[in-house]
Design a protein around this motif. Sequence first.
Motif, mmCIF file in Angstrom:
data_model
loop_
_atom_site.group_PDB
_atom_site.id
_atom_site.type_symbol
_atom_site.label_atom_id
_atom_site.label_comp_id
_atom_site.label_asym_id
_atom_site.label_seq_id
_atom_site.Cartn_x
_atom_site.Cartn_y
_atom_site.Cartn_z
ATOM 1 N N ARG A 12 1.928 -6.418 -5.408
ATOM 2 C CA ARG A 12 2.026 -5.691 -4.153
ATOM 3 C C ARG A 12 1.097 -6.295 -3.107
ATOM 4 O O ARG A 12 -0.044 -6.604 -3.380
ATOM 5 C CB ARG A 12 1.639 -4.235 -4.387
ATOM 6 C CG ARG A 12 2.057 -3.387 -3.227
ATOM 7 C CD ARG A 12 1.589 -1.974 -3.238
ATOM 8 N NE ARG A 12 1.530 -1.281 -4.492
ATOM 9 C CZ ARG A 12 1.294 0.015 -4.561
ATOM 10 N NH1 ARG A 12 1.130 0.717 -3.483
ATOM 11 N NH2 ARG A 12 1.205 0.606 -5.720
ATOM 12 N N ARG A 13 1.617 -6.444 -1.878
ATOM 13 C CA ARG A 13 0.805 -6.963 -0.782
ATOM 14 C C ARG A 13 0.050 -5.795 -0.158
ATOM 15 O O ARG A 13 0.630 -4.766 0.140
ATOM 16 C CB ARG A 13 1.696 -7.614 0.274
ATOM 17 C CG ARG A 13 0.870 -8.137 1.425
ATOM 18 C CD ARG A 13 1.753 -8.737 2.509
ATOM 19 N NE ARG A 13 0.953 -9.409 3.495
ATOM 20 C CZ ARG A 13 0.445 -8.828 4.566
ATOM 21 N NH1 ARG A 13 0.640 -7.562 4.790
ATOM 22 N NH2 ARG A 13 -0.264 -9.509 5.442
ATOM 23 N N GLY A 14 -1.221 -5.966 0.023
ATOM 24 C CA GLY A 14 -2.017 -4.925 0.652
ATOM 25 C C GLY A 14 -2.043 -5.111 2.163
ATOM 26 O O GLY A 14 -2.137 -6.231 2.653
ATOM 27 N N TYR A 15 -1.907 -4.045 2.883
ATOM 28 C CA TYR A 15 -1.967 -4.075 4.338
ATOM 29 C C TYR A 15 -3.283 -3.455 4.790
ATOM 30 O O TYR A 15 -3.727 -2.452 4.236
ATOM 31 C CB TYR A 15 -0.809 -3.286 4.952
ATOM 32 C CG TYR A 15 0.540 -3.915 4.768
ATOM 33 C CD1 TYR A 15 1.008 -4.868 5.667
ATOM 34 C CD2 TYR A 15 1.364 -3.557 3.705
ATOM 35 C CE1 TYR A 15 2.255 -5.441 5.519
ATOM 36 C CE2 TYR A 15 2.615 -4.132 3.550
ATOM 37 C CZ TYR A 15 3.049 -5.070 4.457
ATOM 38 O OH TYR A 15 4.287 -5.647 4.306
ATOM 39 N N SER A 16 -3.862 -4.035 5.818
ATOM 40 C CA SER A 16 -5.079 -3.455 6.371
ATOM 41 C C SER A 16 -4.701 -2.207 7.166
ATOM 42 O O SER A 16 -3.538 -1.992 7.508
ATOM 43 C CB SER A 16 -5.780 -4.467 7.287
ATOM 44 O OG SER A 16 -5.028 -4.667 8.467
ATOM 45 N N ASP A 17 -5.690 -1.381 7.466
ATOM 46 C CA ASP A 17 -5.433 -0.180 8.252
ATOM 47 C C ASP A 17 -4.855 -0.537 9.617
ATOM 48 O O ASP A 17 -3.983 0.162 10.129
ATOM 49 C CB ASP A 17 -6.721 0.634 8.433
ATOM 50 C CG ASP A 17 -7.158 1.288 7.128
ATOM 51 O OD1 ASP A 17 -6.316 1.428 6.213
ATOM 52 O OD2 ASP A 17 -8.342 1.666 7.029
ATOM 53 N N GLN A 18 -5.325 -1.632 10.189
ATOM 54 C CA GLN A 18 -4.828 -2.065 11.491
ATOM 55 C C GLN A 18 -3.353 -2.475 11.390
ATOM 56 O O GLN A 18 -2.547 -2.117 12.251
ATOM 57 C CB GLN A 18 -5.658 -3.229 12.017
ATOM 58 C CG GLN A 18 -5.221 -3.681 13.405
ATOM 59 C CD GLN A 18 -6.052 -4.849 13.926
ATOM 60 O OE1 GLN A 18 -6.948 -5.317 13.250
ATOM 61 N NE2 GLN A 18 -5.746 -5.292 15.134
ATOM 62 N N THR A 50 7.153 3.595 1.656
ATOM 63 C CA THR A 50 5.875 3.135 2.202
ATOM 64 C C THR A 50 5.634 3.762 3.566
ATOM 65 O O THR A 50 4.531 4.219 3.867
ATOM 66 C CB THR A 50 5.863 1.600 2.320
ATOM 67 O OG1 THR A 50 6.054 1.050 1.008
ATOM 68 C CG2 THR A 50 4.566 1.089 2.906
ATOM 69 N N TYR A 51 6.686 3.801 4.396
ATOM 70 C CA TYR A 51 6.557 4.404 5.725
ATOM 71 C C TYR A 51 6.079 5.847 5.616
ATOM 72 O O TYR A 51 5.133 6.238 6.283
ATOM 73 C CB TYR A 51 7.895 4.355 6.467
ATOM 74 C CG TYR A 51 7.921 5.225 7.700
ATOM 75 C CD1 TYR A 51 7.262 4.826 8.862
ATOM 76 C CD2 TYR A 51 8.569 6.450 7.699
ATOM 77 C CE1 TYR A 51 7.268 5.626 9.991
ATOM 78 C CE2 TYR A 51 8.585 7.249 8.821
ATOM 79 C CZ TYR A 51 7.929 6.841 9.968
ATOM 80 O OH TYR A 51 7.924 7.646 11.080
ATOM 81 N N TYR A 52 6.725 6.641 4.771
ATOM 82 C CA TYR A 52 6.357 8.053 4.661
ATOM 83 C C TYR A 52 4.966 8.236 4.041
ATOM 84 O O TYR A 52 4.237 9.164 4.410
ATOM 85 C CB TYR A 52 7.421 8.831 3.878
ATOM 86 C CG TYR A 52 8.679 9.026 4.694
ATOM 87 C CD1 TYR A 52 8.672 9.812 5.838
ATOM 88 C CD2 TYR A 52 9.863 8.399 4.343
ATOM 89 C CE1 TYR A 52 9.810 9.975 6.600
ATOM 90 C CE2 TYR A 52 11.014 8.558 5.106
ATOM 91 C CZ TYR A 52 10.976 9.352 6.236
ATOM 92 O OH TYR A 52 12.100 9.507 6.990
ATOM 93 N N GLN A 53 4.582 7.351 3.134
ATOM 94 C CA GLN A 53 3.228 7.419 2.573
ATOM 95 C C GLN A 53 2.197 7.136 3.661
ATOM 96 O O GLN A 53 1.191 7.840 3.775
ATOM 97 C CB GLN A 53 3.071 6.425 1.429
ATOM 98 C CG GLN A 53 3.775 6.855 0.162
ATOM 99 C CD GLN A 53 3.702 5.799 -0.915
ATOM 100 O OE1 GLN A 53 3.358 4.649 -0.686
ATOM 101 N NE2 GLN A 53 4.051 6.187 -2.138
#
Length: 113
Positions: A12-18, A50-53
């Motif tokens: 899984r690719r992690g996304y930053s908060d930004q 992912t969007y809803y999470q």
Amino acid sequence: MQATSKAAAAKRRGYSDQEKSEKLKLIERQVTEGSTLKDAIKSAAISEQTYYQWKGAAKPVDKKATKGTKPGPAGDELADLVQLEEENQRLRKQLSEKLRAENAELRKRLGLN
């Protein structure tokens, strides 16, 4: 060796908060411009789950920021409700105009006019 490449692809690719915030804003902007939510989510290259999470995780942050403050007067809630009702009416009108135009176009193509 092939098993390790599959594992790397499935990682899984992690996304930053930004990045999350930017993707949520992009989706919101596309939806307000008339795109469907599903199409906007696809264009952001994330899954609906992912969007809803992310969307759910963003709301509690807002609540935590206002936790120590007094609740706003009922007038603020009423003003928000009125604003939402106005937006709802605007969106319904926009949708009905779009559907009328599509219906007229279909009738024209089918020669039903």
